[in-house]
Design a protein around this motif. Sequence first.
Motif, PDB file in Angstrom:
ATOM      1  N   PRO A  86      53.104  26.104   6.533  1.00 20.25           N
ATOM      2  CA  PRO A  86      52.166  25.095   7.025  1.00 20.25           C
ATOM      3  C   PRO A  86      50.918  25.662   7.694  1.00 20.25           C
ATOM      4  O   PRO A  86      50.060  24.897   8.111  1.00 20.25           O
ATOM      5  CB  PRO A  86      53.011  24.347   8.066  1.00 20.25           C
ATOM      6  N   MET A  87      50.789  26.993   7.843  1.00 19.55           N
ATOM      7  CA  MET A  87      49.599  27.561   8.463  1.00 19.55           C
ATOM      8  C   MET A  87      49.409  28.969   7.933  1.00 19.55           C
ATOM      9  O   MET A  87      50.269  29.536   7.281  1.00 19.55           O
ATOM     10  CB  MET A  87      49.721  27.559   9.997  1.00 19.55           C
ATOM     11  N   GLY A  88      48.217  29.522   8.218  1.00 21.55           N
ATOM     12  CA  GLY A  88      47.905  30.845   7.729  1.00 21.55           C
ATOM     13  C   GLY A  88      47.282  30.807   6.341  1.00 21.55           C
ATOM     14  O   GLY A  88      47.194  29.766   5.695  1.00 21.55           O
ATOM     15  N   ALA A  89      46.828  31.974   5.880  1.00 22.77           N
ATOM     16  CA  ALA A  89      46.236  32.090   4.541  1.00 22.77           C
ATOM     17  C   ALA A  89      46.443  33.500   4.022  1.00 22.77           C
ATOM     18  O   ALA A  89      46.542  34.460   4.796  1.00 22.77           O
ATOM     19  CB  ALA A  89      44.749  31.745   4.566  1.00 22.77           C
ATOM     20  N   ARG A  90      46.502  33.602   2.709  1.00 30.57           N
ATOM     21  CA  ARG A  90      46.672  34.880   2.025  1.00 30.57           C
ATOM     22  C   ARG A  90      45.337  35.270   1.402  1.00 30.57           C
ATOM     23  O   ARG A  90      44.681  34.437   0.773  1.00 30.57           O
ATOM     24  CB  ARG A  90      47.743  34.750   0.945  1.00 30.57           C
ATOM     25  N   VAL A  91      44.938  36.541   1.578  1.00 33.89           N
ATOM     26  CA  VAL A  91      43.654  37.011   1.061  1.00 33.89           C
ATOM     27  C   VAL A  91      43.904  38.133   0.064  1.00 33.89           C
ATOM     28  O   VAL A  91      44.575  39.130   0.379  1.00 33.89           O
ATOM     29  CB  VAL A  91      42.738  37.508   2.194  1.00 33.89           C
ATOM     30  N   LEU A  92      43.363  37.981  -1.140  1.00 33.78           N
ATOM     31  CA  LEU A  92      43.520  38.964  -2.202  1.00 33.78           C
ATOM     32  C   LEU A  92      42.151  39.541  -2.577  1.00 33.78           C
ATOM     33  O   LEU A  92      41.137  38.853  -2.480  1.00 33.78           O
ATOM     34  CB  LEU A  92      44.150  38.313  -3.440  1.00 33.78           C
ATOM     35  N   LEU A 112      35.813  34.757   6.812  1.00 30.96           N
ATOM     36  CA  LEU A 112      37.198  35.183   7.002  1.00 30.96           C
ATOM     37  C   LEU A 112      37.651  34.991   8.446  1.00 30.96           C
ATOM     38  O   LEU A 112      38.772  34.546   8.704  1.00 30.96           O
ATOM     39  CB  LEU A 112      37.356  36.646   6.578  1.00 30.96           C
ATOM     40  N   GLU A 113      36.776  35.311   9.392  1.00 26.82           N
ATOM     41  CA  GLU A 113      37.143  35.137  10.796  1.00 26.82           C
ATOM     42  C   GLU A 113      37.321  33.665  11.147  1.00 26.82           C
ATOM     43  O   GLU A 113      38.213  33.294  11.926  1.00 26.82           O
ATOM     44  CB  GLU A 113      36.098  35.793  11.698  1.00 26.82           C
ATOM     45  N   ALA A 117      40.684  31.845  12.421  1.00 24.25           N
ATOM     46  CA  ALA A 117      40.743  31.012  13.623  1.00 24.25           C
ATOM     47  C   ALA A 117      41.333  29.637  13.321  1.00 24.25           C
ATOM     48  O   ALA A 117      42.180  29.129  14.060  1.00 24.25           O
ATOM     49  CB  ALA A 117      39.340  30.859  14.222  1.00 24.25           C
ATOM     50  N   GLN A 118      40.906  29.046  12.218  1.00 19.87           N
ATOM     51  CA  GLN A 118      41.360  27.705  11.868  1.00 19.87           C
ATOM     52  C   GLN A 118      42.801  27.697  11.377  1.00 19.87           C
ATOM     53  O   GLN A 118      43.600  26.835  11.749  1.00 19.87           O
ATOM     54  CB  GLN A 118      40.453  27.098  10.791  1.00 19.87           C
ATOM     55  N   ARG A 119      43.152  28.645  10.538  1.00 15.91           N
ATOM     56  CA  ARG A 119      44.487  28.684   9.939  1.00 15.91           C
ATOM     57  C   ARG A 119      45.485  29.451  10.804  1.00 15.91           C
ATOM     58  O   ARG A 119      46.687  29.344  10.603  1.00 15.91           O
ATOM     59  CB  ARG A 119      44.430  29.323   8.548  1.00 15.91           C
ATOM     60  N   GLY A 120      44.996  30.273  11.751  1.00 14.49           N
ATOM     61  CA  GLY A 120      45.879  30.979  12.673  1.00 14.49           C
ATOM     62  C   GLY A 120      46.059  32.450  12.367  1.00 14.49           C
ATOM     63  O   GLY A 120      46.068  33.278  13.269  1.00 14.49           O
ATOM     64  N   PHE A 121      46.217  32.815  11.095  1.00 10.39           N
ATOM     65  CA  PHE A 121      46.327  34.218  10.725  1.00 10.39           C
ATOM     66  C   PHE A 121      46.013  34.370   9.232  1.00 10.39           C
ATOM     67  O   PHE A 121      46.090  33.413   8.462  1.00 10.39           O
ATOM     68  CB  PHE A 121      47.719  34.795  11.027  1.00 10.39           C
ATOM     69  N   LEU A 122      45.649  35.603   8.846  1.00  6.65           N
ATOM     70  CA  LEU A 122      45.425  35.947   7.445  1.00  6.65           C
ATOM     71  C   LEU A 122      46.400  37.053   7.056  1.00  6.65           C
ATOM     72  O   LEU A 122      46.680  37.947   7.855  1.00  6.65           O
ATOM     73  CB  LEU A 122      43.991  36.443   7.218  1.00  6.65           C
ATOM     74  N   VAL A 123      46.901  36.989   5.839  1.00 10.31           N
ATOM     75  CA  VAL A 123      47.775  38.027   5.305  1.00 10.31           C
ATOM     76  C   VAL A 123      47.040  38.754   4.187  1.00 10.31           C
ATOM     77  O   VAL A 123      46.527  38.115   3.258  1.00 10.31           O
ATOM     78  CB  VAL A 123      49.085  37.425   4.759  1.00 10.31           C
TER      79      VAL A 123
END
Length: 249
Positions: A86-92, A112-113, A117-123
């Motif tokens: 339900p939160m976060g995002a994956r970056v490829l 990206l920043e 901030a909005q999604r909570g974290f990036l993977v």
Amino acid sequence: IAARPKFVTFTCFIAATLLYSKKSSSFVPKAFARNVPLATRSSSAADTASAMPSTADTCNNLIPAIDEKHKALLQEHDIVIEPIEPMGARVLGLDVKAVKRSDKPEEVWEALEMEMAQRGFLVFPDQGVMTPDEQIHASCLWGGRQMHSTHGVHPATPEGNHHIFRLSNDRQHGILGVGPQWHNDGSFVEGTFSHVGYHIIRVPEKGGGTFFAHQGAAFDKLPPEKQERWQRLVSLNSNSGVLHPVVHE
């Protein structure tokens, strides 16, 4: 993010953390950026990082979708961003251990920043096992871009690098039992962290007990009178005596 610009702040410091358990390798920076910072709870510091369970309706109400303009901008630079529910995002498409800020336009980093901030974290998956210098480089891509080392150095830490806090559920590989309660990293120092970067070398095959909760999104859902009350409160760290506003603007 444009609807709440006053709630986004990137402060001075970054902390780099290395999690060691069993399987996979990725880099996960999380932002302390919108209202109240992102909270973390871990039953074992090297467990799988995951979001708190939630219904789709609750997710959609609390965590904004990825901004389509950000998505299009990133695609122009061969970077793909995908939501994690339900939160976060994956970056490829971004090698964080080698890329320099100057390699991409500043608007790419800002996008990206803001999503962090909005999604909570990036993977950032499939980064391989980073050297200490590569992990520090990846951590310094974000926010204040100044390292802040706050903990001890485990004997298994590569090169004994004091910037890396090595955690594990195996005492031979890292420090045990860190962060079993809900907490905000760095609350015991005056210069609060803008980001914490996790280099996850191996994760449990059957899932773990590390959870992220987006306190900024939770704050946004409070009625105005409760928001006003929380904005008047300060936190007192029991170890260092440092004071911080409960709600950061």
